[in-house]
Design a protein around this motif. Structure first.
Motif, short mmCIF file in Angstrom:
data_model
loop_
_atom_site.label_atom_id
_atom_site.label_comp_id
_atom_site.label_asym_id
_atom_site.label_seq_id
_atom_site.Cartn_x
_atom_site.Cartn_y
_atom_site.Cartn_z
N PRO A 48 5.61 -7.87 -7.49
CA PRO A 48 5.12 -8.29 -8.81
C PRO A 48 4.86 -7.12 -9.74
N GLU A 49 4.97 -7.39 -11.03
CA GLU A 49 4.65 -6.38 -12.04
C GLU A 49 3.14 -6.31 -12.19
N GLN A 50 2.55 -5.25 -11.69
CA GLN A 50 1.11 -5.07 -11.76
C GLN A 50 0.79 -3.80 -12.54
N ARG A 51 -0.39 -3.76 -13.12
CA ARG A 51 -0.90 -2.56 -13.77
C ARG A 51 -2.16 -2.11 -13.06
N PHE A 52 -2.30 -0.82 -12.88
CA PHE A 52 -3.38 -0.29 -12.06
C PHE A 52 -4.30 0.61 -12.89
N PHE A 53 -5.59 0.49 -12.60
CA PHE A 53 -6.61 1.34 -13.22
C PHE A 53 -7.51 1.88 -12.11
N GLY A 54 -7.83 3.14 -12.15
CA GLY A 54 -8.76 3.66 -11.16
C GLY A 54 -8.47 5.10 -10.79
N GLU A 55 -9.26 5.60 -9.88
CA GLU A 55 -9.17 6.99 -9.46
C GLU A 55 -9.43 7.08 -7.96
N MET A 56 -8.65 7.90 -7.27
CA MET A 56 -8.83 8.09 -5.84
C MET A 56 -8.62 9.55 -5.49
N SER A 57 -9.31 10.01 -4.46
CA SER A 57 -9.18 11.39 -4.02
C SER A 57 -7.81 11.65 -3.41
N ARG A 58 -7.25 12.82 -3.68
CA ARG A 58 -5.99 13.23 -3.05
C ARG A 58 -6.21 13.71 -1.62
N ASN A 59 -7.46 13.79 -1.18
CA ASN A 59 -7.74 14.19 0.19
C ASN A 59 -7.66 13.02 1.17
N LEU A 60 -7.56 11.79 0.64
CA LEU A 60 -7.46 10.62 1.50
C LEU A 60 -6.12 10.60 2.24
N SER A 61 -6.14 9.98 3.41
CA SER A 61 -4.87 9.76 4.10
C SER A 61 -4.10 8.68 3.36
N LEU A 62 -2.80 8.56 3.66
CA LEU A 62 -1.97 7.57 2.98
C LEU A 62 -2.50 6.16 3.19
N SER A 63 -2.92 5.82 4.41
CA SER A 63 -3.38 4.46 4.67
C SER A 63 -4.62 4.11 3.85
N GLN A 64 -5.49 5.09 3.62
CA GLN A 64 -6.68 4.83 2.83
C GLN A 64 -6.33 4.54 1.37
N VAL A 65 -5.34 5.26 0.84
CA VAL A 65 -4.89 5.00 -0.52
C VAL A 65 -4.26 3.61 -0.61
N LEU A 66 -3.44 3.26 0.38
CA LEU A 66 -2.76 1.97 0.34
C LEU A 66 -3.74 0.81 0.45
N LYS A 67 -4.82 0.98 1.19
CA LYS A 67 -5.84 -0.07 1.28
C LYS A 67 -6.38 -0.41 -0.09
N GLY A 68 -6.59 0.61 -0.92
CA GLY A 68 -7.06 0.36 -2.28
C GLY A 68 -6.05 -0.38 -3.12
N LEU A 69 -4.78 -0.02 -2.97
CA LEU A 69 -3.73 -0.66 -3.76
C LEU A 69 -3.46 -2.09 -3.31
N GLU A 70 -3.68 -2.38 -2.03
CA GLU A 70 -3.40 -3.73 -1.52
C GLU A 70 -4.34 -4.78 -2.09
N ALA A 71 -5.45 -4.36 -2.70
CA ALA A 71 -6.37 -5.31 -3.33
C ALA A 71 -5.72 -6.02 -4.51
N THR A 72 -4.56 -5.52 -4.96
CA THR A 72 -3.88 -6.10 -6.12
C THR A 72 -2.73 -7.03 -5.72
N LYS A 73 -2.70 -7.49 -4.46
CA LYS A 73 -1.69 -8.44 -3.98
C LYS A 73 -0.33 -7.80 -3.73
N ILE A 74 -0.28 -6.49 -3.71
CA ILE A 74 0.95 -5.80 -3.30
C ILE A 74 0.73 -5.26 -1.90
N ASN A 75 1.72 -5.43 -1.02
CA ASN A 75 1.58 -5.05 0.38
C ASN A 75 2.53 -3.91 0.73
N PHE A 76 2.20 -3.21 1.80
CA PHE A 76 2.99 -2.05 2.20
C PHE A 76 3.20 -2.05 3.71
#
Length: 287
Positions: free
Chosen positions: A248-276
């Motif tokens: 889906p075409e989604q727009r994202f707003f927010g900020e996340m640390s670049r020190n996070l692992s990839l899975s931690q970043v993806l957990k935040g993005l999955e809240a928008t109904k996009i899966n990985f």
């Protein structure tokens, strides 16, 4: 999160067993004679000498060029290349500071002896230029030329982005497309954009904190689409992105640390109904 309200992305603090760590300080230095030094494997201290310029690894993520006494030989050109999943800082022989983002490089002389100080950049760099009114500093980046006397600015010149974006933080710069005569002088807080299909420089006011988020250790998204975000993740985590149909075409707003692992970043993005789904170094984006 999509919708009208801007909400900070929430990030889980747990990681699955299969994960990819955040990027780190690493780069390869190529000297004028073609020899290469892998900086993340080298010990701190003096690495080489070219003419009367000493090349010193200051710490794990910082390289410096120090001019010694006496007349030096003709300067040679060095290249500092940062791979995907890396970042590095550099102090040039004139005192100019450069921070390179992932998948970037800078080509520069070991000493600036001519009428101009000229460097070439690909990828993204934040620069704090040492002031010298008698010797302008010129950055060449993917068909764009940026001239500064003493200032700080960010250059985003990745080949897979829509154009070369120069964002002025302090001082003043003149930006032009290399193939055109017209130039625009930027004020602090302005961004000059050069694209392949137009000859003039487009100037916009931007949020400099968002532009410099990478330099300060963050991903920052404001009305960003999924592909914009994935390009950043691809470089920082050194992964390949594969899109399934129906994302889906989604727009994202927010900020996340670049020190996070990839899975931690993806957990935040999955809240928008996009899966990985992560398969080795391939990240599949799914609806």
């Amino acid at each position: 999160n999509n919708g009208k309200k801007e909400k900070e992305l929430t990030v889980a603090v747990t990681s699955p067993q299969t994960d990819i760590a955040a990027g780190s300080d690493k780069a390869v230095l190529t000297l004028g004679d073609g020899s290469r030094i892998v900086l993340d494997e080298a010990q701190s201290g003096k690495l080489a000498q070219q003419g009367n310029t000493n090349i010193v690894k200051v710490d794990s993520g910082h390289l410096a060029y120090n001019i010694g006494k006496g007349a030096g030989a003709k300067p040679s050109f060095n290249t500092l290349a940062v791979p995907r999943g890396g970042q590095y800082a550099l102090t040039l022989s004139d005192g100019t500071r450069v921070w390179l983002n992932a998948a970037s490089y800078i080509k520069y002389p070991t000493a600036f002896n001519g009428p101009d100080r000229v460097v070439e950049i690909s990828g993204e760099a934040y620069m704090e230029i040492a002031k010298n009114n008698k010797q302008p500093f010129i950055v060449k980046a993917n068909g764009t030329e940026i001239v500064a006397l003493g200032t700080s600015f960010n250059v985003n010149a990745y080949a897979d982005e829509s154009g070369v974006k120069t964002t002025l933080i302090d001082g003043g710069v003149r930006v032009r497309k290399s193939s055109a005569a017209e130039a625009k002088v930027l004020a602090p807080g302005q961004q000059g954009i050069v694209t392949g299909n137009i000859d003039h420089v487009k100037v916009e006011s931007v949020d400099t904190e968002q532009v410099l988020a990478w330099r300060n250790g963050f991903f920052s998204f404001h009305n960003a689409d999924i592909k914009t975000i994935m390009r950043q993740l691809s470089r920082w985590y050194d992964i390949n992105i594969i899109y399934e149909k129906g994302v889906p075409e989604q727009r994202f707003f927010g900020e996340m640390s670049r020190n996070l692992s990839l899975s931690q970043v993806l957990k935040g993005l999955e809240a928008t109904k996009i899966n990985f789904r992560l398969e080795g170094r391939n990240l599949i984006v799914m609806p």
